[in-house]
Write a protein that holds these residues in place. Structure first.
Motif, short mmCIF file in Angstrom:
data_model
loop_
_atom_site.label_atom_id
_atom_site.label_comp_id
_atom_site.label_asym_id
_atom_site.label_seq_id
_atom_site.Cartn_x
_atom_site.Cartn_y
_atom_site.Cartn_z
N MET A 158 0.81 -1.19 -0.08
CA MET A 158 -0.16 -0.05 0.09
C MET A 158 0.97 1.11 0.04
SD MET A 158 -3.00 -0.34 -0.47
CE MET A 158 -3.49 -1.97 -1.16
N ASP A 159 2.02 1.30 0.80
CA ASP A 159 2.91 2.46 0.82
C ASP A 159 3.45 2.69 -0.65
OD1 ASP A 159 4.01 4.32 2.22
OD2 ASP A 159 5.95 3.04 2.86
N VAL A 160 3.94 1.56 -1.10
CA VAL A 160 4.58 1.69 -2.46
C VAL A 160 3.58 2.11 -3.51
CG1 VAL A 160 5.67 0.65 -4.43
CG2 VAL A 160 6.33 -0.06 -2.11
N LEU A 161 2.21 1.77 -3.45
CA LEU A 161 1.12 2.31 -4.24
C LEU A 161 0.74 3.58 -4.09
CD1 LEU A 161 -0.77 -0.98 -4.45
CD2 LEU A 161 0.49 -0.19 -6.54
N GLN A 162 0.75 4.11 -2.83
CA GLN A 162 0.42 5.23 -2.59
C GLN A 162 1.62 6.39 -2.62
OE1 GLN A 162 -1.46 5.02 1.33
NE2 GLN A 162 -3.24 3.87 0.54
N ARG A 163 2.82 5.96 -2.52
CA ARG A 163 3.82 6.80 -2.55
C ARG A 163 5.19 6.08 -3.39
NH1 ARG A 163 6.68 8.53 2.37
NH2 ARG A 163 6.29 6.27 3.27
N PRO A 164 4.80 5.76 -4.60
CA PRO A 164 5.99 5.21 -5.29
C PRO A 164 7.09 6.15 -5.46
CG PRO A 164 4.32 6.28 -6.69
CD PRO A 164 3.65 6.11 -5.26
N ALA A 165 8.25 5.47 -5.37
CA ALA A 165 9.55 6.58 -5.26
C ALA A 165 10.43 6.23 -6.39
CB ALA A 165 10.31 6.19 -3.99
N HIS A 166 10.21 5.28 -7.51
CA HIS A 166 10.86 4.97 -8.50
C HIS A 166 10.23 5.38 -9.67
CE1 HIS A 166 13.16 3.18 -11.80
NE2 HIS A 166 14.01 3.10 -10.75
N PRO A 167 10.72 6.31 -10.63
CA PRO A 167 9.71 6.74 -11.73
C PRO A 167 9.18 5.46 -12.59
CG PRO A 167 12.28 7.26 -12.20
CD PRO A 167 11.98 6.38 -10.49
N TYR A 168 9.87 4.41 -12.53
CA TYR A 168 9.08 3.26 -13.31
C TYR A 168 7.85 2.90 -12.53
CZ TYR A 168 8.25 -1.22 -15.59
OH TYR A 168 7.77 -2.20 -16.13
N THR A 169 7.99 2.70 -11.28
CA THR A 169 6.70 2.31 -10.54
C THR A 169 5.68 3.34 -10.83
OG1 THR A 169 8.28 1.55 -9.07
CG2 THR A 169 6.06 1.64 -8.37
N ARG A 170 6.00 4.68 -10.63
CA ARG A 170 5.23 5.76 -10.83
C ARG A 170 4.50 5.62 -12.19
NH1 ARG A 170 8.22 9.04 -7.60
NH2 ARG A 170 9.62 10.06 -9.29
#
Ligand code: ATP
Ligand code: MG
Length: 331
Positions: free
Chosen positions: A240-252
């Motif tokens: 949930m944390d990664v989905l809400q605050r993605p920190a890599h431009p690829y994830t975004r």
């Protein structure tokens, strides 16, 4: 939680007409006991290769060239071979293959395939095996006796996927690995299969890895999330944390391209460019730089390492760790 599976510095090579090239490079990932981890990335990013490595099942002439894969109670799977390895596959690690909808033998009933599996693993108590299969089938909302009497063509896609899970778990594997469990299914069957994975994961007390290219699947099922690109893990952390605050431009970019998460097809944008394959992935610098909106000079020279930038959050990126909302303008 303690890690049930710990992958360290894993590199896997395949043979190509340009020589041996890595499909997975120096990858590290932990599967904490009792959690569901989602492994996402576009086609060709190395997800299945990493998942197969957990069973030391890379098809030759491909090979694991370095790294270790510690499985709780088993040891380093990369060191196992022959009988010891076959034992671990099935008894410690249960695997449901990509496109497993079609991996059942069309000429044998499910029950017959269960017997084959039992014999291959020197199971003495075949009745116990059948009982266990029925119990698992029941847990997954199927009529166990009927399923065992069925041929593949008599089962729907969702049922076949469930049968794949029964066969993966029937020898009491503690770790369940599912490669694209929902890809070939319609939306309703997808939701049903995810419900069942969640349920069986909890009831059997499993440690589960779900490989998928679908961020929607991850958001529905995963406790943790690891994102792969070009054979590297580029970001990981609590899902949930990664989905809400993605920190890599690829994830975004991946999240931005997913309508189901943005909840709005209008804002879902396709990821520009195409993912690399083994021969086109950059060998120097960042693997994502050619498609990256934040690319800088350093990205062409130095490969970013997967580093902790916040508690339980890692990413491999030279840019400042801004965590702009995934759905906003400009990924
Ligand atoms: P998909 O979403 O399409 O399933 P993936 O993330 O699972 O993709 P892999 O199947 O692990 O990706 O493949 C990673 C890379 O390795 C790809 O470029 C693929 O073409 C290549 N590859 C996979 N299997 C082999 C093989 N047996 N021999 C040579 N190259 C391979
Ligand atoms: Mg795959």
């Amino acid at each position: 939680a303690a890690a049930e599976v710990s992958v360290r510095d894993l590199t896997v090579l395949y043979r190509t007409d340009q020589g041996e090239l890595p499909a997975v490079s120096n990858a590290g990932i932990d599967l904490p006991s009792g959690t569901i981890t989602g492994l996402v990335g576009e086609s060709g990013s190395g997800k299945s290769t990493l998942a197969l490595s957990l069973m030391n099942a890379i098809p030759t002439p491909g090979r694991i060239s370095s790294g270790s894969i510690q499985v709780n109670g088993v040891g380093d799977v990369t060191k196992l071979e022959g009988r010891a390895l076959r034992r671990v596959r099935g008894r410690a690690l249960g695997y449901v293959f990509q496109a497993s909808q079609n991996s059942l033998n069309p000429l044998k009933t499910v029950g017959k395939q269960l017997m084959d599996l039992g014999r291959a693993h020197d199971v003495q108590d075949m009745r116990g095996l059948v009982r266990r299969a029925k119990e698992l089938a029941d847990e997954m909302g199927m009529d166990g006796a009927r399923v065992l009497d069925s041929y593949q063509h008599e089962l729907s896609g969702g049922m076949r996927q469930r049968v794949g899970i029964v066969l993966a778990l029937v020898l009491n594997a503690r770790v369940l690995i599912l490669d694209e469990p929902t890809t070939a299914l319609d939306m309703l069957s997808q939701a049903a299969v995810l419900d069942i994975v969640r349920k069986v994961h909890r009831q059997e007390g499993l440690t589960t890895l779900v490989v998928t290219h679908d961020m929607g699947v991850v958001s529905e099922i995963a406790d943790r999330l690891a994102v792969m690109y070009g054979g590297r893990i580029v970001e990981d952390g609590p899902a949930m944390d990664v989905l809400q605050r993605p920190a890599h431009p690829y994830t975004r970019a991946l999240i931005g391209a997913t309508a189901r998460i943005t909840g709005d097809t209008e804002t879902a944008r396709a990821l520009p460019g195409r993912p690399p394959d083994l021969t086109t992935v950059p060998r120097v610098g960042c693997v994502f730089r050619e498609r990256c909106p934040l690319a800088m000079d350093v990205c062409a020279e130095t490969e970013p390492q997967l580093l902790t930038w916040a508690p339980d959050r890692r990413r491999a990126c030279h840019a400042e760790p801004t965590t702009t909302a995934a759905t906003g303008e400009g990924a």
